[in-house]
Design an enzyme around this catalytic site. Structure first.
Site, short mmCIF file in Angstrom:
data_model
loop_
_atom_site.label_atom_id
_atom_site.label_comp_id
_atom_site.label_asym_id
_atom_site.label_seq_id
_atom_site.Cartn_x
_atom_site.Cartn_y
_atom_site.Cartn_z
N THR A 1 39.10 -34.41 -70.04
CA THR A 1 40.72 -34.62 -69.86
C THR A 1 41.59 -33.79 -70.73
O THR A 1 41.65 -34.65 -72.05
CB THR A 1 41.26 -35.86 -69.21
OG1 THR A 1 42.66 -34.98 -68.38
CG2 THR A 1 41.24 -36.67 -69.92
N HIS B 1 34.67 -51.37 -73.72
CA HIS B 1 34.50 -52.10 -74.85
C HIS B 1 33.49 -53.42 -74.46
O HIS B 1 33.26 -54.20 -75.81
CB HIS B 1 35.56 -52.96 -75.69
CG HIS B 1 36.12 -53.32 -76.94
ND1 HIS B 1 34.27 -53.19 -78.14
CD2 HIS B 1 36.83 -53.43 -78.17
CE1 HIS B 1 35.05 -53.70 -79.41
NE2 HIS B 1 36.74 -54.21 -78.92
#
Length: 550
Positions: free
Chosen positions: A466, A523
């Site tokens: 993006t 994560h």
């Protein structure tokens, strides 16, 4: 029991195919796995085997026609059955079917033969006896279960061509124009504008009892039924004139229609094959150049027509405006992503001076040579692809307690729209050259803004890029596009002082072109070390660029 013969899917990103040649005719006996017809797609020409043994009783799609995957193109009946006993008699008894085939084929050719409703009424009796073609709400992405019809582009009684835009829909991932699945007359609208319905719901009908006027133009000129026949020699001629160039009949047809010499088109497919994206890119760049005298004015006039995206209305102060369907579901998906993935972000500063100088030196020649502007996006995308190859966990997804390592590198490119955000996907980027990526990025961005994307083109992404830096920000912390596990945010490109160290260890301060890139990662499966190694390789590829840009 009769067996349907369908247009096969010849790859993950393939949504349609062109039937180039029938190897059997109605009435012929066929064996299971015996070659039955030839097709051409953007990536391959192939012979398609018969799915069953029996008699070919009906050909539903004529040579030269392009149809969606899984469309029924023919029928095979068991040998000795009633259906197989008189296939030849069946064909003349159903002129409506032949007319429909001719109309479908004409839709892929020049539409100038369509004479509207002035055709004789006598042949119109055929379609009245046959069923119409259902128009359904398409699935515009893997997780999409419904869509909102925002606008009908045709009204009941209007004539439509196959693949002509019929209605507009809105989902959480895309606003798109949906093409007509067949040629004919729009006989019924079942779902009004503003309604939200589930995928595969029938929203309209083309032809059938109210479709009499549609058949007349297709049946009027007898030569139209044979229109595909001359196309084969033309393709052969084009292939001979571009001898040694690898391309499909569809590409050769597009080249012939636009007077393009294929030997001058760089191929970005496997082994230098010229793909549909390649020829589309050249066509978009070649059309203005075809009239040198008007070169300056033509592009300026053409651009607004190609992407009619009026500025979003500014709401009056103090008003309460309801969210659009697309915006409300984007909001829901963003919350779901933050709840699903424990987001971590790391920011790397990259010296882009080498690439800035290369682009400035090559951009004018590059556009003249390839018909596409040289931007920074293909450089960044190539660096991402290289790093993803080395660190496949960043190109993965989570499935329960397992990790799905993606087979291909499918890059989503976020495109800002006046009415929301969309992420079209470049598929199998590991197989594309720099030029192929450059053309692909321009193509999907333009079609996203023009509501021309197919459902397959917004699904299947494995990593997203993006670019908010175009608005001047230093860096951002983007939200992961589920079910992916990472997203790269591009910051602004600025001139800044940097400390440089030469080979002898001497330090100096110089003004350099600097850009910050943010990796947002999940994560659960991507550790900080994985993210750091990925970004280090990404940074090194850009700062030490050595790839030929084509």
């Amino acid at each position: 029991m009769p067996t349907d013969v369908v247009m096969p899917q010849m790859g993950e990103s393939i949504t349609e195919g062109t039937l180039t040649k029938w190897l059997k005719k109605p009435g012929d006996k066929v064996e299971r796995d015996e070659p039955l017809f030839e097709i051409s797609t953007d990536k391959v020409d192939a012979e398609i085997p018969s799915p069953a043994a029996g008699i070919l009783t009906e050909v539903k799609v004529q040579e030269g026609a392009t149809v969606n995957v899984n469309s029924v193109v023919a029928i095979i009946a068991e040998e000795g059955s009633a259906a197989a006993s008189a296939p030849a008699a069946a064909a003349p008894a159903t002129p409506a079917a032949a007319d429909d085939k001719a109309a479908a084929t004409e839709a892929t050719q020049e539409p100038s033969q369509n004479t509207g409703s002035a055709a004789p009424s006598a042949p119109a009796a055929g379609p009245a006896a046959g069923p119409g073609t259902d128009v359904v709400m398409p699935q515009m992405g893997e997780s999409i279960t419904e869509g909102t019809i925002t606008k009908w582009l045709k009204k009941v009684g209007d004539s439509v061509q196959r693949d002509e835009p019929l209605f507009e829909i809105s989902t959480d991932k895309v606003d798109a124009e949906i093409p007509a699945p067949a040629a004919g007359v729009l006989s019924e609208i079942k779902v009004e504008a503003g309604s939200t319905v589930s995928i595969n719901t029938v929203v309209a009908v083309i032809g059938g009892g109210a479709g009499k006027a549609a058949a007349a133009p297709a049946a009027a000129p007898a030569p139209s039924a044979a229109a595909p026949a001359p196309a084969a020699p033309a393709a052969t001629t084009a292939e001979t004139a571009a001898a040694g160039v690898r391309s499909s009949p569809l590409v050769r047809k597009m080249a012939k229609e636009n007077n393009i010499d294929l030997s001058t088109v760089p191929g970005t497919g496997a082994s230098g094959r010229i793909t549909k994206d390649d020829i589309t890119g050249v066509i978009s760049g070649a059309k203005p150049a075809a009239a040198p005298a008007a070169a300056a004015a033509a592009p300026a006039a053409a651009k607004p027509a190609a992407a009619p995206t009026p500025a979003a209305a500014v709401p009056a102060p103090g008003t309460l405006e309801p969210m659009s369907k697309m915006r409300s579901i984007i909001a829901k998906r963003m919350v779901e992503s933050k709840q699903t993935s424990p987001h971590v972000h790391t920011v790397f500063k990259v010296d882009m001076t080498r690439i800035v100088k290369l682009r400035e030196k090559e951009k004018n020649k590059y556009e003249q040579r390839n018909g596409v502007k040289l931007t920074y996006m293909p450089f960044i995308t190539r660096a991402v692809i290289t790093a993803l190859r080395k660190h496949p966990v960043v190109n993965a997804s989570v499935e329960g307690d397992a990790i799905r390592y993606a087979k291909n590198i499918n890059i989503g490119i976020a495109v800002a729209l006046d009415w929301g955000l969309i992420v079209p996907v470049l598929k199998q980027t590991e197989e594309k050259s720099f030029l192929g990526i450059a053309r692909g990025i321009v193509d999907i961005a333009e079609r996203a803004r023009g509501k021309k994307l197919a459902p397959d083109e917004i699904a299947g992404g494995t990593f997203t890029i993006t670019n908010a830096g175009i608005f001047g920000e230093q860096f951002g912390t983007p939200i992961i596009n589920q079910p992916q596990v990472a997203i790269l945010g591009i910051g602004g490109l600025n001139r800044e002082p940097l400390v440089l160290t030469d080979k002898e260890g001497n330090e100096s301060i110089a003004i350099r072109s600097v850009q910050r890139f943010t990796l947002g990662f999940d994560h659960r499966i991507v550790d900080g070390a994985d993210a750091g190694k990925f970004m280090t390789d990404f940074k090194a590829y850009l700062e030490n660029w050595s790839e030929d840009i084509g």
